[in-house]
Structure formats: C-alpha cells, structure tokens
Design an enzyme around this catalytic site. Structure first.
Site, PDB file in Angstrom:
ATOM      1  N   GLN A 126       4.512 -13.333  -1.514  1.00  0.00           N
ATOM      2  CA  GLN A 126       5.181 -12.119  -1.028  1.00  0.00           C
ATOM      3  C   GLN A 126       5.981 -12.414   0.253  1.00  0.00           C
ATOM      4  OE1 GLN A 126       2.030 -12.292  -2.092  1.00  0.00           O
ATOM      5  NE2 GLN A 126       1.275 -10.366  -2.913  1.00  0.00           N
TER       6      GLN A 126
ATOM      7  N   ARG B 172      -5.431  -0.459  -9.032  1.00  0.00           N
ATOM      8  CA  ARG B 172      -5.838  -1.496  -8.060  1.00  0.00           C
ATOM      9  C   ARG B 172      -6.792  -0.813  -7.072  1.00  0.00           C
ATOM     10  NH1 ARG B 172      -1.213  -4.875  -5.285  1.00  0.00           N
ATOM     11  NH2 ARG B 172      -2.860  -6.428  -5.081  1.00  0.00           N
TER      12      ARG B 172
ATOM     13  N   LYS C  97      -3.799  -8.355   3.143  1.00  0.00           N
ATOM     14  CA  LYS C  97      -3.593  -9.549   2.314  1.00  0.00           C
ATOM     15  C   LYS C  97      -4.413 -10.738   2.786  1.00  0.00           C
ATOM     16  CE  LYS C  97      -1.703  -9.885  -0.641  1.00  0.00           C
ATOM     17  NZ  LYS C  97      -2.355  -9.775  -1.970  1.00  0.00           N
TER      18      LYS C  97
ATOM     19  N   ASP D 283      -4.030  -2.349   3.955  1.00  0.00           N
ATOM     20  CA  ASP D 283      -4.322  -1.669   2.689  1.00  0.00           C
ATOM     21  C   ASP D 283      -5.358  -0.569   2.861  1.00  0.00           C
ATOM     22  OD1 ASP D 283      -3.248  -4.488   1.851  1.00  0.00           O
ATOM     23  OD2 ASP D 283      -2.932  -3.093   0.197  1.00  0.00           O
TER      24      ASP D 283
ATOM     25  N   ALA E 149       0.798  -1.229   0.000  1.00  0.00           N
ATOM     26  CA  ALA E 149       0.000   0.000   0.000  1.00  0.00           C
ATOM     27  C   ALA E 149       0.838   1.290   0.000  1.00  0.00           C
ATOM     28  CB  ALA E 149      -0.986  -0.034   1.175  1.00  0.00           C
TER      29      ALA E 149
HETATM   30  O1  MRU Z   1      -1.134  -7.568  -3.114  1.00  0.00           O
HETATM   31  P1  MRU Z   1      -0.071  -6.830  -2.358  1.00  0.00           P
HETATM   32  O2  MRU Z   1       1.238  -7.532  -2.342  1.00  0.00           O
HETATM   33  O3  MRU Z   1       0.043  -5.386  -2.818  1.00  0.00           O
HETATM   34  O4  MRU Z   1      -0.615  -6.797  -0.867  1.00  0.00           O
HETATM   35  C1  MRU Z   1       0.139  -6.126   0.084  1.00  0.00           C
HETATM   36  C2  MRU Z   1      -0.410  -6.220   1.452  1.00  0.00           C
HETATM   37  O5  MRU Z   1      -1.464  -6.758   1.699  1.00  0.00           O
HETATM   38  C3  MRU Z   1       0.376  -5.528   2.510  1.00  0.00           C
HETATM   39  O6  MRU Z   1       0.273  -6.204   3.715  1.00  0.00           O
HETATM   40  C4  MRU Z   1      -0.161  -4.099   2.675  1.00  0.00           C
HETATM   41  O7  MRU Z   1      -0.245  -3.453   1.444  1.00  0.00           O
HETATM   42  C5  MRU Z   1       0.669  -3.309   3.600  1.00  0.00           C
HETATM   43  S1  MRU Z   1       2.295  -3.022   2.969  1.00  0.00           S
HETATM   44  C6  MRU Z   1       3.142  -2.131   4.127  1.00  0.00           C
END
Ligand code: MRU
Length: 351
Positions: free
Chosen positions: A202, A98, A254, A243, A59
């Site tokens: 990830q 997104r 996530k 997010d 995010a």
């Molecule tokens: O699909 P992604 O990899 O963008 O999802 C990311 C997450 O869910 C993270 O936990 C969130 O964005 C916080 S990042 C500091």
C-alpha cells in the site's frame, strides 16, 4: 471515464454511488498505480469480494463503502424479490467483510436504521457519511499540522508514514497523509519516507502515487528500513492512520506500525495517529481484544503472483498490529489532539 478519479474537483474519491446504474463504484486499488480502473459493484457479493481483496481498503473508505453497501443491498433486494431475512444477511455480510477497521461496521450502522424509510433516505445518509468524513479529514489535518509545528518548531520537516492513509483510504483527502498534505501546503515538508508496507505494498504503490500526484518529495523504503532511518536521525516525526483506536489510545493499524512506534519512542520523536472520530471505539477500554485480521499465507509466500517461499501455506500473515498507548505521542481527530503517552484518553476526541 473513471467516476472515482474524474470528478469535478479533481479529488480522488475511491468509493462513489453511481445513480445511473444503482451500484457502488470503487477504484481498484489492487491495480494502482499502473492501471486506473473502476470496479462496478452491482450486487452485494461483488462488493464483499472487493472489500476482502482490498480493491477498496483503508478504514474511513470502508466506512463509506459500508454505508453505500446498505443501499446496494436494498437495490438488489428489490430487483431479486428478497425476503427481509435475506436482506438482513446481505447487509451483515458487508458489515463483517473485514474485522479490524471499526469504520466498516460503523458505516453500515449509520444508515441501517433508515432501511424502512426507503432507498432515498439511506442514500442521503450515506452521502452524509462520505461528506462528513472529508470534512473530518481536512479538520484533523489542520489540528495535526498545528500540533507538530508547535512541538517541533516552525520549520520544514522530514516525515515517515506507513501503509496508505491518503485520499485512497478515505472518502477523500486523507488522515496521516492528510497531515502531511496540510504541512506541504504550508511549505513545511522537506521529505517523506513512505514505507512500502508488505505484503500488499500500500505504501510503494498507493502512498507513493498520491505523494507524486501532490508534488510532495518522497522516498519509498522497505519496511525493514524504517527503524534504522529513524535511529539515524533522518526523520522528525511519523504519522500513520488507524483502523480502531481504544479508549486509552491503543491503536490498531497496518502491520509494522508498532515497529515504527518503538523506533520513534527510542529516538524521542513524535509518533502521531490520525483518524476521524468514527475510528475511535470507546467500547474497547484498551486494544487488548481488538480482532486482528489474518490474511492468506500466499500474500507472504508469493511475490508478484509467483511462489518464492518453499511452501505456499507456511506463513503468519496478520494484517494489523496494536501499538500501545504509551508509544502514541498524539491521537488526532477532527475534534482535536490527545496525548496517550502522557496518560490522556481519547474520550474527548469523539462527539
Ligand atoms: O489493509 P488495509 O490497506 O485496509 O489497511 C489500511 C490501514 O492500516 C490504514 O493505515 C488505516 O486503515 C487507516 S486509513 C486512513
């Protein structure tokens, strides 16, 4: 030389503006950790594609990308003689690339009002978005570490984290992983369990890489192991990112975060959500209406590019879930800590 990993401070900065080429350069997170490759985005379509494919992700990193994306659209508009409407549409395409992370739209909105003032004004505002995100991450990490040590006692702790919330997911440093890095700097981390984070890994690719680079002891585990690891008493706290955080503390993050939160509540250990205040969206009273991105079925039905399920289009693939406030022990931003599970809203965690 990689612009994103080879900077003077040695910090990973997954999104940078390259003044020499007037482009947004992002570290390709689909190739890490086996290959460290920068992607130069010289036009808006390439940047939107990079966001959609999670070349750049997380995010707060998306917030920085959105801000520099406006500058990129202006450069392309100048080069290709766009009308105002075409420029507006291009900026919107970055903003909407997104849906779940509020930071992407927020980053665009921070700099968009300056378009009429010219590229230099937009770029300096985008630089500010990046700099303030780093500062916020470092501050919230100190708040989170203080809160945990007060709650759990001043001792070495075993952490669990989900997805990637480190430098790669932010301007630099990290949120959930930032708290873990801060605790490690204080010699208060014994071990980190990093959930692999299906389907795009990830955790096992990115978080493990960052933990290794930072010399923090870790084990990667499959997402399905998290509840059992917690129930067996092997974890002292979980720290994740976010997010979008609603007024009451409901948190979109996530897919799989909810399961971790349920296990933490059952085991009576803290479930901590860490994010800069730019991730808090007070326009949502609760998380009920947060849009959850649905991603291609093939991310689930294929493994390493090979189809493993009998049919390639039969999968449910939400990228995020919403953890209800009652399961969130603490939300931490640069402004402090709120405890949603005790009925506290996150209102005072934004400027
Ligand atoms: O699909 P992604 O990899 O963008 O999802 C990311 C997450 O869910 C993270 O936990 C969130 O964005 C916080 S990042 C500091």
């Amino acid at each position: 030389m990689s612009l994103t990993t080879g900077g003077p401070t040695g910090d990973i900065r997954p999104v940078v503006w390259d003044a020499a080429t007037q482009s947004v350069v992002v570290l390709d997170q689909t190739l890490l950790p086996l290959q460290v490759v920068d992607v130069q985005c010289s036009d808006v379509a390439t940047l939107v594609d990079a966001i959609s494919r999670l070349v750049v992700r997380g995010a707060p990193a998306l917030g920085v990308t959105g801000a520099y994306g406006v500058a990129l659209a202006m450069v392309q508009a100048q080069r290709e003689g766009w009308s105002t409407q075409v420029l507006t549409d291009a900026i919107d395409s970055v903003r909407n690339a997104r849906p779940t992370a509020v930071n992407l739209a927020w980053g665009v909105d921070q700099v968009r009002p300056l378009v009429e003032d010219g590229l230099a004004a937009v770029l300096s505002a985008a630089d500010r978005v990046a700099a303030e995100d780093e500062q916020a991450n470092r501050e919230l990490s100190r708040h989170g570490a203080d809160w945990l040590l007060e709650k759990l006692g001043d001792r070495r702790l075993r952490a669990l984290t989900h997805c990637n919330t480190g430098s790669l997911a932010t301007s630099t440093w990290g949120t959930g992983l930032g708290i873990i890095r801060e605790l490690h700097a204080r010699d208060r981390i014994e071990l980190v369990y990093a959930d692999e984070t299906r389907p795009l890994l990830q955790g096992s690719r990115l978080t493990a890489w960052e933990l290794k680079e930072n010399g923090i002891p870790y084990l990667v585990q499959v997402d399905g192991a998290a509840a059992s690891t917690i129930a067996r008493g092997l974890v002292d706290f979980a720290a994740i990112g976010a997010d979008r955080i609603a007024f009451n503390g409901d948190t979109a993050n996530k897919i799989g975060s909810l399961g971790v939160a349920l296990a933490c509540a059952d085991a009576g250990i803290p479930f901590v959500v860490a994010a800069p205040s730019s991730t808090v969206d007070l326009s949502y009273p609760t998380g009920e209406n947060i849009e959850i991105e649905l991603r291609p079925a093939t991310e689930v039905t294929e493994y390493a590019g090979h189809q493993v399920a009998p049919e390639s289009d039969r999968a449910f693939n939400p990228a995020f879930d919403v953890t209800p406030a009652r399961l969130v022990s603490a939300v931490v931003t640069e402004l402090g800590v709120a405890q949603p599970s005790q009925g506290e809203s996150v209102e005072r965690l934004v400027p």
